[in-house]
Design a protein around this motif. Structure first.
Motif, short mmCIF file in Angstrom:
data_model
loop_
_atom_site.label_atom_id
_atom_site.label_comp_id
_atom_site.label_asym_id
_atom_site.label_seq_id
_atom_site.Cartn_x
_atom_site.Cartn_y
_atom_site.Cartn_z
N ALA A 74 0.83 -1.35 0.10
CA ALA A 74 0.00 -0.05 -0.12
C ALA A 74 0.87 1.33 -0.07
O ALA A 74 0.70 2.27 -0.66
CB ALA A 74 -0.94 0.02 1.23
N ALA A 75 1.75 1.19 0.94
CA ALA A 75 2.88 2.42 0.95
C ALA A 75 3.41 2.53 -0.47
O ALA A 75 3.65 3.62 -0.94
CB ALA A 75 3.89 2.16 2.08
N ALA A 76 4.18 1.69 -0.85
CA ALA A 76 4.81 1.47 -2.31
C ALA A 76 3.76 2.28 -3.44
O ALA A 76 4.19 3.19 -4.04
CB ALA A 76 5.10 0.08 -2.76
N ILE A 77 2.61 1.75 -3.54
CA ILE A 77 1.79 1.99 -4.63
C ILE A 77 1.24 3.63 -4.42
O ILE A 77 1.20 4.23 -5.32
CB ILE A 77 0.42 1.14 -4.64
N LEU A 78 1.13 3.81 -3.09
CA LEU A 78 0.71 5.26 -3.09
C LEU A 78 1.76 6.35 -3.20
O LEU A 78 1.53 7.57 -3.29
CB LEU A 78 0.15 5.41 -1.49
N THR A 79 3.20 5.93 -2.98
CA THR A 79 4.04 6.99 -3.00
C THR A 79 5.04 7.04 -4.27
O THR A 79 5.93 7.85 -4.54
CB THR A 79 5.13 6.69 -1.90
N ILE A 80 4.99 5.70 -5.16
CA ILE A 80 5.73 5.63 -6.44
C ILE A 80 5.49 6.74 -7.14
O ILE A 80 4.24 6.75 -7.35
CB ILE A 80 5.58 4.43 -7.10
N PRO A 81 6.17 7.82 -7.83
CA PRO A 81 5.93 8.56 -8.84
C PRO A 81 5.04 8.25 -9.88
O PRO A 81 5.11 7.18 -10.38
CB PRO A 81 7.35 9.05 -9.21
N LYS A 85 4.57 4.81 -12.22
CA LYS A 85 3.51 3.93 -12.40
C LYS A 85 2.76 3.92 -13.41
O LYS A 85 2.40 2.88 -13.75
CB LYS A 85 2.56 4.60 -11.20
N LYS A 86 2.83 4.93 -14.30
CA LYS A 86 1.94 4.87 -15.57
C LYS A 86 2.82 3.67 -16.56
O LYS A 86 2.42 3.29 -17.60
CB LYS A 86 1.98 6.18 -16.16
N THR A 87 4.29 3.62 -16.23
CA THR A 87 4.90 2.70 -17.00
C THR A 87 4.65 1.12 -16.61
O THR A 87 4.51 0.34 -17.09
CB THR A 87 6.36 2.98 -16.98
N ILE A 88 4.84 0.86 -15.22
CA ILE A 88 4.91 -0.50 -14.69
C ILE A 88 3.37 -0.79 -14.17
O ILE A 88 3.10 -2.19 -14.26
CB ILE A 88 5.97 -0.49 -13.50
N ILE A 89 2.56 0.12 -13.71
CA ILE A 89 0.97 -0.61 -13.49
C ILE A 89 0.14 0.59 -14.07
O ILE A 89 -0.58 1.07 -13.19
CB ILE A 89 0.95 -0.71 -11.79
N PHE A 94 -8.80 1.98 -9.33
CA PHE A 94 -8.98 3.08 -8.43
C PHE A 94 -8.34 4.32 -8.65
O PHE A 94 -8.25 5.10 -7.93
CB PHE A 94 -8.87 2.62 -7.09
N GLY A 95 -7.94 4.38 -9.91
CA GLY A 95 -7.07 5.21 -10.38
C GLY A 95 -5.83 5.65 -9.58
O GLY A 95 -5.18 6.77 -9.51
N LEU A 96 -5.09 4.59 -9.25
CA LEU A 96 -3.81 4.84 -8.26
C LEU A 96 -2.94 4.84 -9.14
O LEU A 96 -1.64 5.46 -8.47
CB LEU A 96 -3.75 3.35 -7.63
N ALA A 97 -2.74 4.92 -10.64
CA ALA A 97 -1.70 5.25 -11.30
C ALA A 97 -1.65 6.48 -11.56
O ALA A 97 -0.71 7.14 -12.26
CB ALA A 97 -1.44 4.52 -12.77
N LEU A 154 -2.34 -4.47 -10.40
CA LEU A 154 -2.06 -3.45 -9.08
C LEU A 154 -0.61 -3.93 -8.39
O LEU A 154 0.08 -2.68 -8.25
CB LEU A 154 -3.00 -3.79 -7.85
N THR A 155 -0.14 -5.12 -8.63
CA THR A 155 1.12 -5.35 -7.73
C THR A 155 2.13 -5.93 -8.85
O THR A 155 3.26 -6.19 -8.26
CB THR A 155 0.87 -6.52 -6.74
N ARG A 156 2.02 -5.82 -10.09
CA ARG A 156 2.76 -6.41 -11.02
C ARG A 156 3.03 -8.06 -10.73
O ARG A 156 3.93 -8.60 -11.28
CB ARG A 156 4.20 -5.76 -10.96
N GLY A 157 2.34 -8.75 -10.08
CA GLY A 157 2.52 -10.13 -9.66
C GLY A 157 3.75 -10.42 -9.10
O GLY A 157 4.16 -9.68 -8.07
#
Length: 297
Positions: A74-81, A85-89, A94-97, A154-157
């Motif tokens: 959760a912390a990683a997904i919320l704080t990655i630039p 995120k638009k590249t990896i997920i 929920f628009g997290l990217a 969400l997690t890249r597996g």
């Protein structure tokens, strides 16, 4: 004169050990040794978190690392630039990217999420005792790992999420570790902690005395999950990346061994267990490198 609560004295003495270790390593150690120190401190947080539930309730918990994974992801997904995120997920739900928040806000939300999930599953787990409860916690571990490993959008597996801002230093991790030690000792010596330990020694006697065992177990379970999630957040902020393999059987068994070895009924035992296991690993690693001892390889 106001008397200092006993838990403060005990917690201060317990916290003194990691503080002294940290000071010595930072003063004379190398960068690699400081990295080991940081992981040692995070392990202290994880094992103290495990002790809050398992050590007080005497219910063996094999699912605690699930909340480390939830907090870390959760912390990683919320704080990655956003650009990363638009590249990896790019298809994250929920628009997290599309947005990024700061590390402090991300940590708070991650820990709260882990505690909410713990509260939901806790209603089921605290109804059971003994091997039944342990099996349920094991099922939780497997389910959470399966979700993390297969929710690719969400997690890249099984591939690592990377790009997490690395914002930590040893002193921040040490400060959180000391705070967790004080919190764990406070809960253990609190009325709730005392009643919960009594239920662990004799469930029938505690319930006969009017102790609400299920409620106390639920409180300890949620608090334990929150502390373990803090460890997960610190881990991902320290490493800068995260993958599901970090939150499965290896880490579960390692932290469980640390707690049991030191003595699961006390916070000091939890800390000592981490010291012993960490020192043992480092000694074995040193011996594997074929050092010269008394002139012999």
């Amino acid at each position: 004169m106001t008397r200092t609560p006993d838990f403060i004295k005990g917690a201060a003495l317990t916290a003194l050990l990691p503080i002294l270790i940290a000071i010595v390593v930072v003063a004379i150690g190398s960068g690699a040794q400081e990295r080991i120190l940081n992981l040692f401190l995070i392990n202290v947080i994880l094992v103290v978190g495990l002790q809050i539930f398992m050590g007080n309730s005497s219910v063996v918990n094999l699912g605690h690392i699930s909340f480390m994974g939830i907090g870390g992801y959760a912390a990683a997904i919320l704080t990655i630039p956003v650009a990363i995120k638009k590249t990896i997920i790019p298809n994250a739900p929920f628009g997290l990217a599309t947005f990024q928040i700061g590390p402090i806000e991300g940590a708070i939300l991650a820990v709260l999420l882990a505690m909410v999930i713990a509260l939901i599953v806790g209603f089921v787990i605290v109804r059971e005792s003994g091997i039944s409860a342990t099996i349920l916690t094991l099922a939780l571990l497997v389910i959470i790992h399966t979700i993390l490993a297969n929710w690719v959008d969400l997690t890249r597996g099984m591939r690592a999420l990377y790009g997490v801002p690395m914002t930590l230093n040893t002193w921040v991790i040490l400060a959180v570790t000391v705070a967790v030690i004080f919190f764990g000792r406070w809960f253990r010596d609190s009325p709730n902690g005392l009643q919960l330990r009594a239920s662990g020694e004799s469930l029938v006697a505690a319930e006969s005395a009017g102790v609400n065992v299920r409620l106390l177990r639920l409180i300890a379970w949620v608090l334990s999950a929150g502390v373990v999630a803090i460890g997960g957040v610190l881990y991902v902020y320290l490493i800068g990346s995260i993958s599901p393999k970090s939150f499965y059987f290896d880490t579960t068994l390692l932290t469980l061994a640390m707690l049991i070895l030191g003595g699961m009924n006390s916070i000091s035992g939890a800390v000592i267990g981490v010291v012993i296991v960490t020192a043992g690993f480092e000694i074995m690693r040193y011996l594997e490198s074929s050092p010269v001892i008394l002139g012999n390889d």
